[in-house]
Design a protein around this motif. Structure first.
Motif, PDB file in Angstrom:
ATOM      1  N   PRO A  34       0.829  -1.218   0.000  1.00  0.00           N
ATOM      2  CA  PRO A  34       0.000   0.000   0.000  1.00  0.00           C
ATOM      3  C   PRO A  34       0.854   1.254   0.000  1.00  0.00           C
ATOM      4  N   GLU A  35       0.406   2.236  -0.777  1.00  0.00           N
ATOM      5  CA  GLU A  35       1.145   3.506  -0.799  1.00  0.00           C
ATOM      6  C   GLU A  35       0.873   4.275   0.492  1.00  0.00           C
ATOM      7  N   ASN A  36      -0.411   4.309   0.877  1.00  0.00           N
ATOM      8  CA  ASN A  36      -0.755   5.053   2.090  1.00  0.00           C
ATOM      9  C   ASN A  36      -1.794   4.290   2.922  1.00  0.00           C
ATOM     10  N   ILE A  37      -1.696   4.526   4.242  1.00  0.00           N
ATOM     11  CA  ILE A  37      -2.499   3.768   5.209  1.00  0.00           C
ATOM     12  C   ILE A  37      -3.130   4.769   6.173  1.00  0.00           C
ATOM     13  N   LEU A  38      -4.404   4.518   6.525  1.00  0.00           N
ATOM     14  CA  LEU A  38      -5.070   5.346   7.543  1.00  0.00           C
ATOM     15  C   LEU A  38      -5.372   4.455   8.738  1.00  0.00           C
ATOM     16  N   ASP A  39      -4.910   4.851   9.929  1.00  0.00           N
ATOM     17  CA  ASP A  39      -5.213   4.100  11.157  1.00  0.00           C
ATOM     18  C   ASP A  39      -6.205   4.934  11.971  1.00  0.00           C
ATOM     19  N   ILE A  40      -7.450   4.457  12.047  1.00  0.00           N
ATOM     20  CA  ILE A  40      -8.514   5.219  12.712  1.00  0.00           C
ATOM     21  C   ILE A  40      -8.627   4.779  14.172  1.00  0.00           C
ATOM     22  N   GLY A  41      -8.505   5.736  15.097  1.00  0.00           N
ATOM     23  CA  GLY A  41      -8.449   5.397  16.527  1.00  0.00           C
ATOM     24  C   GLY A  41      -7.076   4.833  16.824  1.00  0.00           C
ATOM     25  N   CYS A  42      -6.060   5.564  16.356  1.00  0.00           N
ATOM     26  CA  CYS A  42      -4.673   5.055  16.396  1.00  0.00           C
ATOM     27  C   CYS A  42      -4.111   4.990  17.816  1.00  0.00           C
ATOM     28  N   GLY A  43      -4.776   5.648  18.789  1.00  0.00           N
ATOM     29  CA  GLY A  43      -4.254   5.649  20.154  1.00  0.00           C
ATOM     30  C   GLY A  43      -2.839   6.209  20.180  1.00  0.00           C
ATOM     31  N   PRO A  44      -1.942   5.604  20.982  1.00  0.00           N
ATOM     32  CA  PRO A  44      -0.576   6.118  21.081  1.00  0.00           C
ATOM     33  C   PRO A  44       0.308   5.680  19.908  1.00  0.00           C
ATOM     34  N   PRO A  56       6.891  -1.232   5.537  1.00  0.00           N
ATOM     35  CA  PRO A  56       7.697  -0.118   6.076  1.00  0.00           C
ATOM     36  C   PRO A  56       7.808   1.077   5.142  1.00  0.00           C
ATOM     37  N   ARG A  57       7.565   0.889   3.841  1.00  0.00           N
ATOM     38  CA  ARG A  57       7.738   2.027   2.924  1.00  0.00           C
ATOM     39  C   ARG A  57       6.444   2.840   2.751  1.00  0.00           C
ATOM     40  N   SER A  58       5.349   2.386   3.368  1.00  0.00           N
ATOM     41  CA  SER A  58       4.074   3.094   3.194  1.00  0.00           C
ATOM     42  C   SER A  58       4.043   4.359   4.035  1.00  0.00           C
ATOM     43  N   LYS A  59       3.182   5.285   3.602  1.00  0.00           N
ATOM     44  CA  LYS A  59       2.958   6.509   4.388  1.00  0.00           C
ATOM     45  C   LYS A  59       1.765   6.262   5.301  1.00  0.00           C
ATOM     46  N   LEU A  60       1.918   6.606   6.576  1.00  0.00           N
ATOM     47  CA  LEU A  60       0.818   6.327   7.505  1.00  0.00           C
ATOM     48  C   LEU A  60       0.263   7.604   8.137  1.00  0.00           C
ATOM     49  N   ARG A  61      -1.061   7.660   8.203  1.00  0.00           N
ATOM     50  CA  ARG A  61      -1.720   8.755   8.918  1.00  0.00           C
ATOM     51  C   ARG A  61      -2.583   8.137  10.034  1.00  0.00           C
ATOM     52  N   GLY A  62      -2.371   8.601  11.256  1.00  0.00           N
ATOM     53  CA  GLY A  62      -3.186   8.128  12.383  1.00  0.00           C
ATOM     54  C   GLY A  62      -4.151   9.221  12.806  1.00  0.00           C
ATOM     55  N   VAL A  63      -5.382   8.802  13.136  1.00  0.00           N
ATOM     56  CA  VAL A  63      -6.412   9.749  13.579  1.00  0.00           C
ATOM     57  C   VAL A  63      -6.960   9.287  14.918  1.00  0.00           C
ATOM     58  N   ASP A  64      -7.065  10.204  15.867  1.00  0.00           N
ATOM     59  CA  ASP A  64      -7.646   9.859  17.166  1.00  0.00           C
ATOM     60  C   ASP A  64      -8.238  11.137  17.765  1.00  0.00           C
ATOM     61  N   HIS A  65      -9.284  10.985  18.578  1.00  0.00           N
ATOM     62  CA  HIS A  65      -9.888  12.202  19.151  1.00  0.00           C
ATOM     63  C   HIS A  65      -9.360  12.518  20.553  1.00  0.00           C
ATOM     64  N   GLU A  91     -12.951  13.918   7.631  1.00  0.00           N
ATOM     65  CA  GLU A  91     -12.897  13.852   6.163  1.00  0.00           C
ATOM     66  C   GLU A  91     -11.431  13.887   5.763  1.00  0.00           C
ATOM     67  N   PRO A  92     -10.843  12.794   5.311  1.00  0.00           N
ATOM     68  CA  PRO A  92      -9.402  12.787   5.048  1.00  0.00           C
ATOM     69  C   PRO A  92      -8.989  13.569   3.805  1.00  0.00           C
ATOM     70  N   GLY A  93      -9.913  13.797   2.866  1.00  0.00           N
ATOM     71  CA  GLY A  93      -9.574  14.577   1.673  1.00  0.00           C
ATOM     72  C   GLY A  93      -8.730  13.810   0.676  1.00  0.00           C
ATOM     73  N   THR A  94      -8.533  12.518   0.896  1.00  0.00           N
ATOM     74  CA  THR A  94      -7.794  11.674  -0.052  1.00  0.00           C
ATOM     75  C   THR A  94      -8.229  10.237   0.186  1.00  0.00           C
ATOM     76  N   THR A  95      -7.727   9.308  -0.627  1.00  0.00           N
ATOM     77  CA  THR A  95      -8.082   7.902  -0.394  1.00  0.00           C
ATOM     78  C   THR A  95      -6.851   7.112   0.044  1.00  0.00           C
ATOM     79  N   PHE A  96      -7.096   5.922   0.591  1.00  0.00           N
ATOM     80  CA  PHE A  96      -6.025   5.108   1.186  1.00  0.00           C
ATOM     81  C   PHE A  96      -6.112   3.672   0.665  1.00  0.00           C
ATOM     82  N   ASP A  97      -4.945   3.031   0.565  1.00  0.00           N
ATOM     83  CA  ASP A  97      -4.925   1.625   0.122  1.00  0.00           C
ATOM     84  C   ASP A  97      -5.305   0.689   1.269  1.00  0.00           C
ATOM     85  N   VAL A  98      -5.050   1.127   2.495  1.00  0.00           N
ATOM     86  CA  VAL A  98      -5.494   0.354   3.671  1.00  0.00           C
ATOM     87  C   VAL A  98      -6.133   1.327   4.658  1.00  0.00           C
ATOM     88  N   VAL A  99      -7.358   1.010   5.066  1.00  0.00           N
ATOM     89  CA  VAL A  99      -8.001   1.730   6.182  1.00  0.00           C
ATOM     90  C   VAL A  99      -8.097   0.712   7.309  1.00  0.00           C
TER      91      VAL A  99
END
Ligand SMILES: C[S@@+](CC[C@H](N)C(=O)[O-])C[C@H]1O[C@@H](n2cnc3c(N)ncnc32)[C@H](O)[C@@H]1O
Length: 258
Positions: A34-44, A56-65, A91-99
């Motif tokens: 995957p090029e990019n990954i979104l981790d929802i409720g990523c915690g720490p 390891p080469r993917s870009k990761l974005r974590g979201v948590d409240h 609203e992430p404004g882009t799409t991800f190969d792994v959610v």
């Protein structure tokens, strides 16, 4: 008032809490990295690191409240992207190969709409991978709720179980099948070997019991509430001959591919 999450208390059982992420990520079946990954409720950021260990080469974005969780993730993994946001409206404004979402959606209501939103974040051929604890089915949850309905606590904690959202596998299958192809659903019962009954209470204090304790302002009251839960679970989880306690924890997993 709802208190913020405590990353240090949460990470006290890091290995046990992270194993489901390992099992979930290992079962994602993609033909490409995957090029990019979104981790929802990523915690720490603990679950995010598991996903990155596989890719390891993917870009990761974590979201948590939780401000505390995002602060801890930022401090420990400054090279990754951490966003403070409510997943119900993000609203992430882009799409991800792994959610990816581990041990989070039970905290968010309206799972049909939530999963539809997660599906809309997927790139073509992307994978949505989710794990949720079947906490409501466990003797521990029943003990907490029983105490919550007792005279002294009832007016403050009696409605707390409604703060969690769960459905059975049939519900998730139907929701996923209307948006995704190739669906995989399974459950695992993890048997955690715990040193004592108190350690089970300690485990759940920072997660499933947190909303109940948040309703009690006084530290003595929180202690009394926990002691009552402890009294219940001694018979639900009998001591082994060597003094250990076997804490069974069921979890549901699902993966769907766009
Ligand atoms: C049990 S922790 C899971 C953390 C991590 N994913 C893991 O696998 O250990 C649940 C996380 O979900 C977050 N959370 C709960 N409701 C949320 C929401 N509505 N939006 C974003 N994050 C949420 C909490 O702040 C917490 O960090």
């Amino acid at each position: 008032m709802e208190s913020d999450w405590n990353p240090d208390l949460y990470l006290k059982f890091r290995n046990e809490r992270t194993q489901p992420s390992i099992d979930l990520v290992n079962r994602i079946n993609l033909t490409h990295s995957p090029e990019n990954i979104l981790d929802i409720g990523c915690g720490p950021g603990n679950s995010s690191q598991i996903v990155l260990q596989r890719w390891p080469r993917s870009k990761l974005r974590g979201v948590d409240h939780s401000p505390n969780m995002i602060e801890k993730a930022n401090k420990d993994f400054p090279d990754q992207e951490w966003i403070l946001a409510d997943a119900a409206h993000y609203e992430p404004g882009t799409t991800f190969d792994v959610v990816f979402s581990n041990a989070t959606i039970q905290w968010i209501p309206n799972h049909r709409d939530l999963i539809y939103r997660f599906c809309s974040f997927l790139s073509e051929n992307g994978a949505l991978a989710v794990q949720l604890p079947k906490f409501h089915d466990m003797p521990l949850a029943k003990a907490i709720d029983c105490v919550a309905h007792r005279g002294r606590w009832k007016s403050r904690t009696g409605d707390c179980s409604s703060l969690f959202t769960y459905h059975d596998h049939r519900f998730y299958y139907d929701v996923l099948a209307s948006r995704l192809r190739l669906i995989d659903i399974w459950e695992t019962d993890y048997i955690h070997i715990m040193p004592s009954h108190s350690s089970i209470v300690e485990w759940i204090r920072s997660t499933g019991m947190k909303p109940y304790l948040d309703r009690l302002t006084d530290e003595n009251e929180k202690h009394d509430f926990e002691q009552e839960v402890l009294g219940f679970i001694r018979s639900d989880y009998p001591l082994q001959p060597n003094g250990r306690v076997l804490f069974s924890f069921k979890r549901m997993f699902f993966i769907g591919y766009k």
